[in-house]
Design a protein around this motif. Structure first.
Motif, mmCIF file in Angstrom:
data_model
loop_
_atom_site.group_PDB
_atom_site.id
_atom_site.type_symbol
_atom_site.label_atom_id
_atom_site.label_comp_id
_atom_site.label_asym_id
_atom_site.label_seq_id
_atom_site.Cartn_x
_atom_site.Cartn_y
_atom_site.Cartn_z
ATOM 1 N N VAL A 116 7.359 49.039 74.123
ATOM 2 C CA VAL A 116 8.021 47.747 74.339
ATOM 3 C C VAL A 116 6.995 46.608 74.413
ATOM 4 O O VAL A 116 7.195 45.546 73.828
ATOM 5 C CB VAL A 116 8.882 47.789 75.623
ATOM 6 C CG1 VAL A 116 9.466 46.420 75.931
ATOM 7 C CG2 VAL A 116 9.989 48.814 75.498
ATOM 8 N N GLN A 117 5.887 46.858 75.118
ATOM 9 C CA GLN A 117 4.862 45.821 75.238
ATOM 10 C C GLN A 117 4.270 45.465 73.869
ATOM 11 O O GLN A 117 4.013 44.284 73.579
ATOM 12 C CB GLN A 117 3.713 46.281 76.159
ATOM 13 C CG GLN A 117 4.104 46.446 77.607
ATOM 14 C CD GLN A 117 4.642 47.865 77.901
ATOM 15 O OE1 GLN A 117 4.901 48.660 76.993
ATOM 16 N NE2 GLN A 117 4.836 48.150 79.177
ATOM 17 N N THR A 118 4.070 46.465 73.018
ATOM 18 C CA THR A 118 3.527 46.223 71.674
ATOM 19 C C THR A 118 4.528 45.444 70.839
ATOM 20 O O THR A 118 4.160 44.515 70.105
ATOM 21 C CB THR A 118 3.191 47.560 70.982
ATOM 22 O OG1 THR A 118 2.349 48.333 71.839
ATOM 23 C CG2 THR A 118 2.494 47.322 69.653
ATOM 24 N N ARG A 119 5.818 45.796 70.960
ATOM 25 C CA ARG A 119 6.875 45.094 70.222
ATOM 26 C C ARG A 119 6.906 43.612 70.632
ATOM 27 O O ARG A 119 6.969 42.721 69.790
ATOM 28 C CB ARG A 119 8.226 45.764 70.486
ATOM 29 C CG ARG A 119 9.337 45.282 69.561
ATOM 30 C CD ARG A 119 10.668 45.963 69.872
ATOM 31 N NE ARG A 119 10.589 47.402 69.950
ATOM 32 C CZ ARG A 119 10.625 48.227 68.904
ATOM 33 N NH1 ARG A 119 10.721 47.737 67.682
ATOM 34 N NH2 ARG A 119 10.572 49.527 69.056
ATOM 35 N N ILE A 120 6.834 43.372 71.940
ATOM 36 C CA ILE A 120 6.831 41.986 72.448
ATOM 37 C C ILE A 120 5.605 41.233 71.934
ATOM 38 O O ILE A 120 5.691 40.068 71.546
ATOM 39 C CB ILE A 120 6.882 41.983 73.994
ATOM 40 C CG1 ILE A 120 8.257 42.476 74.470
ATOM 41 C CG2 ILE A 120 6.607 40.577 74.549
ATOM 42 C CD1 ILE A 120 8.347 42.742 75.956
ATOM 43 N N LEU A 121 4.453 41.922 71.911
ATOM 44 C CA LEU A 121 3.226 41.315 71.424
ATOM 45 C C LEU A 121 3.360 40.905 69.956
ATOM 46 O O LEU A 121 2.958 39.795 69.575
ATOM 47 C CB LEU A 121 2.059 42.293 71.600
ATOM 48 C CG LEU A 121 0.683 41.783 71.160
ATOM 49 C CD1 LEU A 121 0.229 40.607 72.022
ATOM 50 C CD2 LEU A 121 -0.342 42.897 71.211
#
Length: 201
Positions: free
Chosen positions: A125-130
Motif C-alpha cells: 500500500v505504501q508503494t502504491r501511494i508513493l
C-alpha cells in the motif's frame, strides 16, 4: 531592443516638446500610467500607437525603436537591426511556446503512467501511494513548467485598450483560457477580458 534606453528616449523627446506625461497621454487617448510605464522601460508602445507617438514627438519609428536620434548614414543600418530584433523575438517566443507544449505533454504522460503502474501491479500500500503521489507531482511540476515557459513567451494584448502586458504567475494560472486567449485583468484600463496572446512586446 533595449526598453530602458527607449523609455529614456521617449521621456527626453517628450520633455523637449514641453509635454507632461498626462498631456502626451491625452494626445494619444491613453492613460498617463501607460506613458509612465514606457518611460520606466517596463514595456514598449503597441504597434497601433507607434506612428501617432512618433508624430507627436517629432521622430520616426526607427529612432523610437533604437532609442536615439539617427543620422542619415545610420538610418538604414539601424532599421535592419530593429527588424532583425523583432524577428528574433518572435522566433524565440514560438520556441518557448512549442517547448511548453512538449514539456506539458511529456510530463502528463509520465505522471499518468506512474499512476497506472500503481493500479495495475501488486505492491504494498505504501508503494502504491508513493507511485500515485509521484505521478501527481510529475503532472503538477510539468504543468507549472509549461505555464512558466508560455507566460514568458511574448505578451497578452487587452481587448479594449490594446495595451500589451505580462500577467503575474497567479493571474496567468487562475485565468480561464482558450488556445490563443486568456481571461486577464488589464493593468492599464483595469478591465477583465479574454486577452490575445502576442509573440512580441
Amino acid at each position: 531592443m533595449d526598453q530602458i534606453k527607449i523609455g529614456k528616449f521617449i521621456a527626453q523627446m517628450r520633455k523637449e516638446k514641453g509635454l507632461t506625461q498626462l498631456q502626451l497621454a491625452d494626445m494619444l487617448n491613453i492613460s498617463n500610467k501607460t506613458v509612465s510605464k514606457w518611460e520606466r522601460g517596463n514595456g514598449l508602445p503597441e504597434v497601433s500607437l507607434m506612428l501617432p507617438l512618433c508624430e507627436t514627438l517629432g521622430i520616426n519609428v526607427n529612432e523610437l525603436l533604437t532609442g536615439e536620434k539617427l543620422t542619415d548614414s545610420d538610418y538604414k543600418k539601424k532599421a535592419e537591426e530593429n527588424m532583425m530584433d523583432l524577428v528574433k523575438e518572435k522566433e524565440e517566443s514560438k520556441k518557448k511556446i512549442l517547448l511548453s507544449v512538449i514539456v506539458g505533454i511529456i510530463t502528463v504522460i509520465a505522471g499518468i503512467a506512474l499512476i497506472c503502474v500503481a493500479g495495475m501491479f501488486e505492491m504494498a500500500v505504501q508503494t502504491r501511494i508513493l507511485f500515485i503521489a509521484l505521478g501527481l507531482i510529475v503532472i503538477a511540476g510539468g504543468i507549472f513548467t509549461a505555464c512558466v515557459l508560455d507566460m514568458d513567451a511574448g505578451t497578452f494584448e487587452c481587448r479594449y485598450c490594446k495595451a500589451r502586458f505580462k500577467p503575474s504567475a497567479a493571474a496567468y494560472i487562475a485565468g480561464a483560457h482558450t488556445i490563443t486567449k486568456r481571461r486577464l485583468k488589464c493593468p492599464e484600463c483595469g478591465r477583465i477580458s479574454y486577452c490575445k496572446k502576442r509573440l512580441t512586446h
